[in-house]
Structure formats: structure tokens, C-alpha cells
Design a protein around this motif. Sequence first.
Motif, mmCIF file in Angstrom:
data_model
loop_
_atom_site.group_PDB
_atom_site.id
_atom_site.type_symbol
_atom_site.label_atom_id
_atom_site.label_comp_id
_atom_site.label_asym_id
_atom_site.label_seq_id
_atom_site.Cartn_x
_atom_site.Cartn_y
_atom_site.Cartn_z
ATOM 1 N N GLY A 1 29.532 -15.792 -69.971
ATOM 2 C CA GLY A 1 30.386 -16.830 -69.426
ATOM 3 C C GLY A 1 31.796 -16.778 -69.977
ATOM 4 O O GLY A 1 32.772 -16.941 -69.240
ATOM 5 N N ARG A 2 31.931 -16.545 -71.276
ATOM 6 C CA ARG A 2 33.274 -16.460 -71.879
ATOM 7 C C ARG A 2 34.054 -15.273 -71.331
ATOM 8 O O ARG A 2 35.260 -15.344 -71.138
ATOM 9 C CB ARG A 2 33.147 -16.371 -73.402
ATOM 10 N N GLU A 3 33.353 -14.163 -71.109
ATOM 11 C CA GLU A 3 34.015 -12.978 -70.563
ATOM 12 C C GLU A 3 34.544 -13.259 -69.156
ATOM 13 O O GLU A 3 35.671 -12.881 -68.814
ATOM 14 C CB GLU A 3 33.043 -11.794 -70.524
ATOM 15 N N ILE A 4 33.724 -13.900 -68.329
ATOM 16 C CA ILE A 4 34.138 -14.243 -66.966
ATOM 17 C C ILE A 4 35.362 -15.160 -67.007
ATOM 18 O O ILE A 4 36.347 -14.948 -66.299
ATOM 19 C CB ILE A 4 32.975 -14.923 -66.206
ATOM 20 N N ALA A 5 35.308 -16.189 -67.848
ATOM 21 C CA ALA A 5 36.412 -17.142 -67.949
ATOM 22 C C ALA A 5 37.701 -16.441 -68.349
ATOM 23 O O ALA A 5 38.779 -16.741 -67.822
ATOM 24 C CB ALA A 5 36.061 -18.244 -68.948
ATOM 25 N N ALA A 6 37.596 -15.474 -69.248
ATOM 26 C CA ALA A 6 38.787 -14.774 -69.736
ATOM 27 C C ALA A 6 39.426 -13.903 -68.661
ATOM 28 O O ALA A 6 40.622 -13.610 -68.730
ATOM 29 C CB ALA A 6 38.417 -13.916 -70.948
ATOM 30 N N ALA A 107 22.047 -18.374 -67.258
ATOM 31 C CA ALA A 107 22.521 -17.001 -67.064
ATOM 32 C C ALA A 107 23.871 -16.764 -67.731
ATOM 33 O O ALA A 107 24.142 -15.678 -68.231
ATOM 34 C CB ALA A 107 22.610 -16.689 -65.577
ATOM 35 N N GLN A 108 24.719 -17.787 -67.743
ATOM 36 C CA GLN A 108 26.060 -17.630 -68.300
ATOM 37 C C GLN A 108 26.129 -17.862 -69.810
ATOM 38 O O GLN A 108 27.033 -17.357 -70.468
ATOM 39 C CB GLN A 108 27.036 -18.601 -67.608
ATOM 40 N N VAL A 109 25.184 -18.642 -70.341
ATOM 41 C CA VAL A 109 25.319 -19.063 -71.740
ATOM 42 C C VAL A 109 24.118 -18.695 -72.602
ATOM 43 O O VAL A 109 24.251 -18.015 -73.620
ATOM 44 C CB VAL A 109 25.584 -20.594 -71.823
ATOM 45 N N THR A 110 22.934 -19.138 -72.231
ATOM 46 C CA THR A 110 21.796 -19.027 -73.145
ATOM 47 C C THR A 110 20.816 -17.906 -72.825
ATOM 48 O O THR A 110 20.004 -17.543 -73.667
ATOM 49 C CB THR A 110 21.005 -20.349 -73.164
ATOM 50 N N GLY A 111 20.844 -17.395 -71.601
ATOM 51 C CA GLY A 111 19.844 -16.416 -71.190
ATOM 52 C C GLY A 111 20.050 -15.040 -71.791
ATOM 53 O O GLY A 111 21.134 -14.701 -72.268
ATOM 54 N N LEU A 112 18.992 -14.257 -71.754
ATOM 55 C CA LEU A 112 19.066 -12.866 -72.194
ATOM 56 C C LEU A 112 19.307 -12.019 -70.949
ATOM 57 O O LEU A 112 18.358 -11.579 -70.296
ATOM 58 C CB LEU A 112 17.782 -12.459 -72.902
ATOM 59 N N GLU A 113 20.556 -11.837 -70.611
ATOM 60 C CA GLU A 113 20.946 -11.156 -69.382
ATOM 61 C C GLU A 113 21.574 -9.805 -69.701
ATOM 62 O O GLU A 113 22.134 -9.607 -70.780
ATOM 63 C CB GLU A 113 21.966 -12.015 -68.609
ATOM 64 N N TRP A 114 21.509 -8.905 -68.744
ATOM 65 C CA TRP A 114 22.145 -7.590 -68.877
ATOM 66 C C TRP A 114 23.206 -7.461 -67.803
ATOM 67 O O TRP A 114 22.924 -7.573 -66.611
ATOM 68 C CB TRP A 114 21.107 -6.486 -68.695
ATOM 69 N N ASN A 115 24.441 -7.226 -68.215
ATOM 70 C CA ASN A 115 25.558 -7.061 -67.291
ATOM 71 C C ASN A 115 26.442 -5.920 -67.778
ATOM 72 O O ASN A 115 26.572 -5.698 -68.979
ATOM 73 C CB ASN A 115 26.382 -8.354 -67.209
#
Length: 201
Positions: A1-6, A107-115
Motif C-alpha cells: 500500500g505504501r508503495e502504491i501511494a508513493a 491485500a494492501q496492508v496486512t496480507g502476505l501478498e506477492w507483487n
Amino acid sequence: GREIAAEIDSADRIDLVLAFIRWTGIRELLPRLRSHVEAGKPLRIITTTYTGSTELRALEALADLGAQVRVSYDTSTTRLHAKAWQFQRASGFSTVYIGSSNLTFSAQVTGLEWNVRASQRLNPELISAFERTFATYGADPHFEPFDPDRFQRATAAAATDESILTPFEIEPYPFQRQILERLQVERRKGHPHNLVAAALD
């Protein structure tokens, strides 16, 4: 989420393709997205009503900002399960994020996601592929302009639909039954977070 915001502030256009969009996922991004749109920069979104996961409140907030929102109202199947963002920049420094994250809080903050993040300078073919695919989706009549009433009808139908979507019976093979039984045992022991990946050949 921070990456998207930036990435938002420096983008000339933002395109996103997300199967699910929820209020908790967009809430923190709204001020930045509003500034983006108020500066006359396009924000284009493609999403779905599949499983009823996308929230009306979230799409209304994005549409109110001036985002162009297109939706698949088909709740029985989905032709879209992608999760990707493009931050287009006239400077030639566009970036894309492609991975497993929908626009939800987990998905944006707490999840274990791969992007994966790719840049136009290092991966121009990937940026071009995203742009071509997004244009194809945008021209597909399956993805229609967001309409709040139509959205509500589609998601209400999805919530009450108890039909079986497969036209045939699905029976696990013997080795799959063993795996399912082992999973059941583990869940009873208090281990609910198990994943099995198995080839069929």
C-alpha cells in the motif's frame, strides 16, 4: 500500500485492473487519488462484481473523484482475476505493479501478498503488454461503465444465488481424498492456514 501511494503523485495517468475493490482498500489512497484527478490526470479502473467482493461504496467514491470505472456485472463467472496497476509517465519512467493484491485492506496492508514492480526503462515490453491488454479490456463490451443501480442488482443477485456453477459432478481422486482428510485433521488441531499444491499427472 505504501508503495502504491508513493507512485501516485508523479503519475500522469493511472490505470488499474483489479478483481476486487473494497472501501478499506481505497480509504487511505483517496486524498492522493483526488489530487491526481483534480490536476486533470486520468484515473481508469476495471473491476468486477464477481463473488460480491467489490463494494458499492468504494466504486462510488472513486467515481465521485472523477475516475472512469468499468465493471463486469457477470456474477456467475469472471473473465478477470487480475491485479495490476500502471503509473504512466510522459517522461518515459512508467511503472507497473502486477501480483496478487486486490484493493482491500488485507491485500494492501496486512496480507502476505506477492507483487512485482517493473519499470519502463528496464522492462519496456512489460509496460507495452500492460497498455495493450488494458486497452483490449476497455474496449470489451463485457466491461461496462459503472452504474450504481446495476451494480446493486448484480451483487444482490450474487448474494442470493445458490446455484451450482459446474454442469457436472466433481469427485476427488483417491489421492486427493487423502490430502483433504489430512487437511481436515490439521484444521481440527487448530492449524487452519494450510496450502496444498499438487500436480495432476
